[in-house]
Enzyme design. Structure first.
Site, mmCIF file in Angstrom:
data_model
loop_
_atom_site.group_PDB
_atom_site.id
_atom_site.type_symbol
_atom_site.label_atom_id
_atom_site.label_comp_id
_atom_site.label_asym_id
_atom_site.label_seq_id
_atom_site.Cartn_x
_atom_site.Cartn_y
_atom_site.Cartn_z
ATOM 1 N N GLU A 94 -15.106 -29.104 66.897
ATOM 2 C CA GLU A 94 -15.055 -27.877 67.205
ATOM 3 C C GLU A 94 -15.077 -27.537 68.538
ATOM 4 O O GLU A 94 -14.445 -26.489 69.086
ATOM 5 C CB GLU A 94 -16.338 -27.401 66.297
ATOM 6 N N ASP A 95 -15.708 -28.414 69.422
ATOM 7 C CA ASP A 95 -16.088 -27.994 70.813
ATOM 8 C C ASP A 95 -15.136 -28.870 71.905
ATOM 9 O O ASP A 95 -15.327 -28.631 72.987
ATOM 10 C CB ASP A 95 -17.444 -28.119 71.050
#
Length: 622
Positions: free
Chosen positions: A86-87
């Site tokens: 996600e990051d």
């Protein structure tokens, strides 16, 4: 400072490895270290709001999964990697290649999906993604709870608006979910952290009250505790006895529920009596022996027993609760539990519960989620989930002893639909513990419920406000949606019935509304939208329209019987309600019943007016 953080990172990661070492193979330990190394490299540029390196968060989540939730190796690996996709630039394919399909599945569920258009909202879509993972596996939810628990423990670094958003999600979604999974300690900590950040002043006030009360009660509570411990030890039962104060959120909730202030709230604390179970011994027998010994010494409050050993909550909680009178003249709540029961309360479904129990509970959760998902595509999805699973449950019984689990505040109708749709659709009345009750009546834990049906009874729209379970709401909606769509709507102001002089008005939604010709609403509409006024035929059918008839009469013997005889026997009508008021010798009678048409109503009015000593008869449609 970087060197200090490097040391902290290494120490905390090593703690995770140390915890996992006892139940992980050498190969798995290498995979765990590899996952940590990837997470550390991927998150290296990132810092948290506190200024700490971001990698401390995945380590903390992995530590909770390993030490507090006792999850398996792949779940702990996923905890290390849960924010990587996600990051950071690392794709899910890399996770799959290095750690396998199972870890990739877990990480994928834990990764929020960015969309241009969300089906409901970003938050609700994320909730749904997590819940839908139960179709295959419950572990992503466990890792997500660990993630949320650490986020809540470190929420003080966030802005107040972010604190409110995250605390609101926690209170609404994650804490009840932890409760439903049997993770009592996780649920309690999440609730209190949420309360602390949502209502900081109330939290601090109640925390101070608890601290003061703890200090004031310390001596006598310690005396009560030691009396229990010594009494059981003399009988050869060695236990761990501790007085536990309820957390601020629990106190606050009880204050709201009962309308009491802190000083008048009962059972602000309870006494835990925890015993070891010798190999081959029966836990229930020991608990009852403890209960018997204690009630030989302390007076027992009548009706103060809750036996959660024979009737555990649906989340698996077991204990034997009793209320005993301390020597300072106050009833004290005592929980008698085995070490295994306490462990189960902490670990929930992960504790040593039978596979049959776990499978049965998870299958029920999955089944209802599938049903909800197939019918609900809007924001109501979460409302249905919370109604079905997030309330504390009660156990009620059929007359034959079958146990039915329902949410608190469930009604007789919820009970009926839980057994079968046929029983719910035709439920007419019930007996609760032998007493007659309407189908809208609320149920309490331990009630014995018997349903009586009538093939001429069908679901009504008002039933939707009388049920709380998704199963009942959905069944009622299905029936109502199967009814023919009305061709028109009756004006809420004048409420015409067939046979009256009526006129129609076509509204903006193309729904035809029927009004009496003297209705002020339609007169106003005719003056502004005259072209939308149409002629209509409003003919009688099987539909009954409720009317309220008011009768004024001179009081005399048998007047009541004459009125009832006229309506029930001569006119064959069912009276829905009948109220009388007598002032001096004048009687006012108010009745409600259903009629098919205006001509039928006029016939009724004429018959009632013909009863001797009746002076006036008036009516209005309800």
């Amino acid at each position: 400072m970087k060197e200090d953080y490097d040391k902290i990172i290494e120490e905390r990661a090593e703690h995770v490895f140390e915890v996992m070492k006892s139940h992980a193979s050498d190969a798995d330990m290498l995979r765990l270290r590899d996952a940590f190394a990837l997470a550390r490299e991927a998150h290296a540029p990132q810092v948290r709001k506190t200024g700490e390196p971001y990698i401390l968060h995945p380590i903390a989540v992995a530590s909770i999964c390993a030490e507090e939730l006792h999850l398996d190796v792949n779940s702990v690996i996923a905890a290390f990697l849960h924010d990587v996709v996600e990051d950071t630039p690392h794709p899910l394919g890399e996770i799959k290649t290095r750690f396998g399909d199972d870890v990739a599945f877990l990480v994928n569920v834990l990764t929020k999906k960015e969309k241009k258009n969300y089906d409901m909202s970003k938050q609700v879509d994320n909730f749904r993604q997590i819940l839908n993972s139960m179709e295959k596996d419950i572990r992503p939810i466990m890792v997500k709870l660990a993630d949320r628990l650490h986020n809540m423990r470190t929420l003080s670094s966030m802005r107040p608006d972010k604190q409110m958003k995250i605390a609101g999600e926690t209170d609404y979604f994650y804490a009840p979910l932890a409760n439903r999974l049997g993770l009592y300690h996780v649920k309690t900590e999440l609730e209190n952290l949420s309360f602390r950040f949502r209502c900081p002043h109330e939290y601090e006030e109640i925390s101070t009250l608890i601290a003061n009360d703890r200090e004031q009660q310390k001596e006598r509570l310690e005396r009560f505790r030691s009396q229990i411990e010594a009494t059981l030890a003399e009988a050869g039962i060695f236990t761990c006895v501790a007085v536990e104060y309820r957390e601020p959120y629990s106190i606050w909730r009880k204050m709201k529920k009962f309308g009491d202030d802190f000083n008048h709230l009962k059972y602000r604390h309870f006494t835990d009596v925890i015993f070891k179970t010798p190999e081959g011994a029966d836990e229930k027998a020991i608990a009852l022996k403890v209960y018997s010994i204690l009630t030989d010494v302390f007076s027992e409050k009548p009706g103060g027993i809750s036996n959660y050993i024979d009737s555990p909550k649906e989340n698996g909680y077991q204990s034997f609760h009793v209320k005993l009178l301390a020597d300072f003249g106050r009833w004290q709540e005592v929980h008698i539990s085995s070490e295994r029961m306490v462990c189960n309360s902490r670990l929930g479904y992960r504790a040593g519960l039978t596979q049959d129990y776990i499978t049965r509970w998870v299958d029920k959760f999955r089944g209802v989620l599938r049903d909800i998902g197939s019918h609900e595509v809007g924001i109501d999805f979460m409302e249905k989930v919370t109604a079905s699973f997030y309330n504390d449950d009660i156990k009620v019984f059929t007359p034959h002893g079958q146990q039915i689990m329902l949410p608190q505040k469930a009604s007789v109708l919820d009970f009926a639909y839980e057994i079968s749709k046929e029983l719910g659709d035709h439920a007419k009345y019930a007996r609760i513990n032998g007493f007659l009750s309407p189908v809208s009546a609320s149920l309490n834990r331990g009630d014995v419920v018997e349903i009586f049906t009538d093939e001429n009874v069908y679901p009504k729209e008002v039933w939707l406000d009388k049920v709380v379970t998704y199963k009942a709401k959905n069944a009622i909606k299905q029936y109502l949606q199967s009814l023919p769509v009305p061709k028109f709507h009756r004006c809420d102001h004048c409420r015409p019935i067939p046979g009256e002089e009526v006129i129609g008005f076509n509204g903006k939604d193309d729904m035809l509304t029927i009004h009496k010709r003297d209705c002020p609403v339609v007169i106003r509409l005719a003056s502004q939208f005259g072209d939308d006024i149409v002629s209509v035929d409003f003919e009688a059918d099987e539909t009954l329209y409720t009317v309220k008839v008011t009768v004024r009469a001179i009081d005399r013997p048998h007047l009541f019987l004459d009125i009832v005889d006229c309506i029930s026997n001569k006119l064959a009508l069912n009276i829905d309600s009948y109220n009388t008021d007598t002032t001096d010798s004048l009687v006012t009678v108010e009745m409600q019943f259903g009629v098919h048409s205006y001509s039928e109503l006029q016939k009724i009015m004429t018959h009632i007016a013909g009863i001797p000593d009746v002076d006036e008869v008036k009516w209005k449609v309800k």
